[in-house]
Design an enzyme around this catalytic site. Structure first.
Site, mmCIF file in Angstrom:
data_model
loop_
_atom_site.group_PDB
_atom_site.id
_atom_site.type_symbol
_atom_site.label_atom_id
_atom_site.label_comp_id
_atom_site.label_asym_id
_atom_site.label_seq_id
_atom_site.Cartn_x
_atom_site.Cartn_y
_atom_site.Cartn_z
ATOM 1 N N GLU A 282 0.818 -1.212 0.000
ATOM 2 C CA GLU A 282 0.000 0.000 0.000
ATOM 3 C C GLU A 282 0.854 1.265 0.000
ATOM 4 O O GLU A 282 0.576 2.213 -0.753
ATOM 5 C CB GLU A 282 -0.927 0.009 1.228
ATOM 6 N N THR B 249 20.617 -36.959 0.309
ATOM 7 C CA THR B 249 20.632 -36.211 -0.950
ATOM 8 C C THR B 249 21.895 -35.371 -1.062
ATOM 9 O O THR B 249 22.521 -35.282 -2.123
ATOM 10 C CB THR B 249 19.381 -35.313 -1.051
ATOM 11 N N LEU C 247 21.626 -26.270 -3.922
ATOM 12 C CA LEU C 247 20.260 -25.938 -3.475
ATOM 13 C C LEU C 247 19.974 -24.444 -3.554
ATOM 14 O O LEU C 247 19.288 -23.880 -2.697
ATOM 15 C CB LEU C 247 20.006 -26.443 -2.049
ATOM 16 N N ARG D 115 18.210 -20.557 -9.251
ATOM 17 C CA ARG D 115 18.916 -19.909 -10.360
ATOM 18 C C ARG D 115 17.934 -19.557 -11.470
ATOM 19 O O ARG D 115 17.698 -20.334 -12.400
ATOM 20 C CB ARG D 115 20.036 -20.818 -10.876
ATOM 21 N N GLU E 53 12.410 -31.269 -1.308
ATOM 22 C CA GLU E 53 12.933 -31.886 -2.521
ATOM 23 C C GLU E 53 13.451 -33.304 -2.313
ATOM 24 O O GLU E 53 14.007 -33.904 -3.229
ATOM 25 C CB GLU E 53 14.038 -31.007 -3.121
ATOM 26 N N ALA F 298 11.224 -36.154 -8.736
ATOM 27 C CA ALA F 298 11.439 -36.373 -10.165
ATOM 28 C C ALA F 298 11.806 -37.834 -10.356
ATOM 29 O O ALA F 298 12.767 -38.317 -9.742
ATOM 30 C CB ALA F 298 12.545 -35.462 -10.694
#
Length: 366
Positions: free
Chosen positions: A56, A200, A208, A211, A297, A158
């Site tokens: 605002e 991981t 991590l 980008r 992830e 993934a």
């Protein structure tokens, strides 16, 4: 265009402004504000990176004296308390606004309803509830942090078409292609933190970081490392001056001197019956520390842990056009569901084709 149509039109514009701030304004919500006079937009802004200035005050600065008698469209109720900045409701009053259209109320007890009362007591017309559901959904993490003491949680994995995340030898770079990985970085840029398990880090040694060209984003990197297996030489420590590293462990700070010297923050939490970090306790700590959106992830053990305790709001599943077969590592580990009625229910939201890969987006079914 009717007056009601105009309200919706400008509130959508304010929502679009607010959306660009996700992941960079915590612990504040990402608010959008559009100021309109005689059908023309004379000011528009979102909450600035870092949480202030608020939307605002920035939009009012753009409008200047022309704000007198104008209408402001704000996705979230203007704040009414004095914090690190003066109340936005008072700024709107001082600017002489004639009307304020609000998407949804602020759940913060210091604000909820009081911002509206301030505006109305000053003689300003107030309309509420315009695109209420969309305004709440945009800042779901902010609402969850205040109403359920946890951030919004997005799970991301993934895998191949047969749900494998690595070969039998452990090779996992890269399961998906360039387009899918670029989309994953967009998701990173819209979250306050990225959370992974120590396996991981030890297997892939990722940085991590987020980008995205033109986007300055420094997410907190959170590593679940129950037994303090990190050596402090991993790649993520190379960026610690800009991107903080929080290590979650069952050990004491005295046992983590190497990580402390590297600049990591150590969070000591209890473990559950499986010897893993208690995720519900962790989410409460993250909310207390101001995080509103966390991207999980992996790996498989971490994702399974969140699924087992129902701690997720969104699930992003990237599928590569490939198959690894038996012997490869599964994307989800054993959950021990013996009855279909007890299966983890998801609500399908969208599907995207990213080069040769596919992304399915789900939400947790209510």
């Amino acid at each position: 265009m009717s007056y009601r149509d105009a309200d919706i039109w400008h509130m959508r514009s304010a929502l679009n402004m607010a959306r660009t701030g996700l992941g960079r304004v915590a612990p504040n919500p990402s608010v959008g504000c559009v100021i309109v006079k005689d059908g023309l937009v004379i000011g528009r802004a979102r909450t600035a990176d870092g949480g202030r200035p608020h939307a605002e005050t920035q939009a009012l600065a753009q409008a200047g004296k022309s704000a007198q008698g104008a209408t402001a469209f704000v996705t979230l109720e203007p704040c009414a308390h004095i914090g690190k900045t003066p109340p936005c409701a008072q700024a709107l009053i001082d600017a002489g606004l004639g009307k304020v259209v609000i998407g949804t109320l602020d759940p913060d007890t210091r604000v909820s309803g009081q911002g509206i009362s301030m505006l109305q007591n000053a003689g300003i017309e107030v309309v509420t509830g315009v695109l209420d559901g969309q305004c709440r959904a945009l800042n779901a993490g902010y609402f969850l942090a205040r109403e359920k003491a946890r951030p919004l949680i997005t799970l991301k994995t993934a895998s191949t078409l047969d749900s494998k995340i690595a070969t039998a030898s452990g090779e996992s770079k890269w399961i998906t292609g360039v387009a899918a990985r670029r989309f994953a970085h967009i998701e990173r840029s819209q979250h306050d933190a990225i959370l992974v398990g120590v396996n991981t880090i030890l297997a892939d040694n990722p940085s991590l970081t987020s980008r995205i060209e033109g986007v300055d984003h420094a997410p907190v990197r959170i590593v679940l490392d129950t037994q303090l297996r990190l050596s402090s030489q991993e790649k993520l420590f190379d960026f610690i001056d800009k991107n903080p590293v929080w290590v979650v462990t069952s050990k004491s700070k005295n046992e983590a001197q190497m990580l402390l010297k590297k600049g990591a923050e150590i969070l000591t939490l209890p473990v559950n019956e499986d010897g893993q970090i208690d995720l519900k306790s962790l989410m409460g700590v993250l909310a207390e520390k101001g995080l509103t959106r966390v991207l999980v992830e992996g790996g498989a053990q971490v994702a399974t842990g969140f699924l087992k305790c129902g701690l997720f709001d969104r699930f992003l599943w990237f599928h590569s056009a490939s198959i690894l077969g038996s012997g490869a590592y599964n994307s989800i580990q054993e959950i021990n569901i013996n009855n279909l009625n007890n299966s983890i229910k998801l609500k399908f939201i969208d599907r995207r084709i990213l080069g040769q890969d596919m992304l399915d987006i789900y939400e947790k079914a209510q």
